[in-house]
Write an enzyme that holds these catalytic residues in place. Structure first.
Site, short mmCIF file in Angstrom:
data_model
loop_
_atom_site.label_atom_id
_atom_site.label_comp_id
_atom_site.label_asym_id
_atom_site.label_seq_id
_atom_site.Cartn_x
_atom_site.Cartn_y
_atom_site.Cartn_z
CB THR A 1 -0.93 -0.03 1.24
OG1 THR A 1 -1.85 -1.09 1.05
CG2 THR A 1 -1.69 1.27 1.42
CB SER B 1 2.73 -7.85 1.08
OG SER B 1 1.83 -7.67 2.14
CB THR C 1 0.48 -3.55 6.35
OG1 THR C 1 -0.78 -3.72 5.68
CG2 THR C 1 0.90 -2.10 6.29
CG ASP C 2 -2.45 -7.38 3.88
OD1 ASP C 2 -2.74 -6.65 4.85
OD2 ASP C 2 -3.18 -7.49 2.88
#
Ligand code: SIN
Length: 332
Positions: free
Chosen positions: A21, A67, A100-101
């Site tokens: 992101t 990700s 972030t995932d």
């Protein structure tokens, strides 16, 4: 592949882009949702970012993905590029932009395979680069502050002014800017106005000793398959029995390891536990990790299955992938 070598007394920070992101963009100007992750080049992300005194940035795009779609080949490519940059005397440390995932998985993977004492700082954002409230630029500044801080070492994740060790960090929130936690360990530091305020000391607990056999990760197709099976109310054995059958049938991609995401202190539904014991008997390596967000397993003396006491299920899976990889290497 970049083979840049540096000259002069100035020190460099290599900023490696992998997507996420932080590199996301939306067709709808300013929007926080409905964007595409991994579209803005890392060279654009660092445009206009102030660089700590005495340092120069060098950017490289290693990947450009959301990700959630992270894969073992990308990890392999990232490991090789990290090793390349960390080996250069003029490079003080690395910053990696990431979604972030799965940042907790990539950071733990790098923590497990890299040998350099230089800091490797992963950072991310919860709002795309085109958002009117983009958090990426500040996170990037904070990551640079950590990467250039005296004594900083090891792999860490920086987000929303917090610095988390790769061993502890987890994504704990799907939306808010401060999306990460480190359970009962807490962050190792905060970044405030460009200064790192350390709460514990470097190197952090759990950092591996340099180990000469950590290099030479095989390409993705030579990894073993490791699956995570969740223990929950009403669990059934079908998933594990199916995995055992594939192995017994000689399926080329049959599972080599299973991580059981256990309830509480390593508890596994009795139906799954029996299936896991059958899996072990069929040659599948089984490891239990707690699905609790905080604390660690305190193994009971009568535990039937091995425990990853202080790893989340996704990190236990990485530990098992590497353990099985090491097994293959040493058996040759
Ligand atoms: C991703 O993980 O690549 C998308 C989500 C995010 O970065 O917040």
């Amino acid at each position: 592949m970049t083979t840049t070598s540096f000259s002069g007394a100035r020190r460099y920070i290599a900023v490696l882009g992998t997507g996420g992101t932080i590199a996301g963009s939306s067709a709808q100007a300013g929007a926080n949702l409905g964007y595409t992750a991994g579209t803005v080049p890392v060279s654009t992300l660092v445009d206009g970012i102030e660089v700590p005194d005495g340092f120069i940035l060098h950017t490289e795009q290693v990947a450009q993905l959301d990700s959630k779609d992270m894969d073992l080949d990308t990890w392999h490519a990232l490991q090789l590029r990290c090793e390349h940059w960390l080996a250069q005397d003029e490079v003080a440390g690395l910053v990696i932009t990431h979604g972030t995932d799965t940042i907790e998985e990539t950071s733990f993977f790098l923590h497990s395979v890299l040998q350099s004492p230089k800091p490797v700082v992963l950072t991310c954002a919860m709002r795309p680069a085109t958002s009117s409230n983009a958090d990426g630029p500040q996170n990037l500044r904070d990551a640079l502050a950590v990467a250039t801080a005296a004594d900083a070492t090891g792999v860490v994740v920086v987000c929303a002014g917090e610095v988390h060790c790769a061993t502890d960090v987890r994504k704990v929130h799907p939306y808010r800017l401060n999306a990460f936690g480190s359970g009962d360990a807490g962050p190792i530091a905060y970044v405030e106005e460009g200064k790192v305020r350390l709460l514990r000391s470097w190197p952090y607990e759990g950092m591996p000793e340099p180990k000469s056999d950590r290099k030479s990760l095989p390409a993705g197709d030579r990894w073993h398959r490791v699956e995570i099976v969740l223990s929950h109310a009403g669990a059934r054995s079908d998933l594990i029995d199916g995995l055992i059958r594939e192995r017994q049938d000689g399926h080329p991609e049959a599972v080599a390891g299973i991580v059981l995401a256990a309830t509480g202190n390593g508890g596994v539904h009795h139906v799954l536990e029996q299936a896991a014991l059958r899996a072990q008997a069929a040659g599948i390596v089984v490891l239990v990790a707690t699905r609790c967000a905080e604390g660690r397993i305190i193994p009971a003396p009568d535990s039937l299955l091995p425990m990853a006491v202080d790893l989340s299920p996704v990190k236990a899976r990485i530990a098992l992938l590497l353990q099985l990889r090491d097994k293959v290497k040493t058996s040759h």
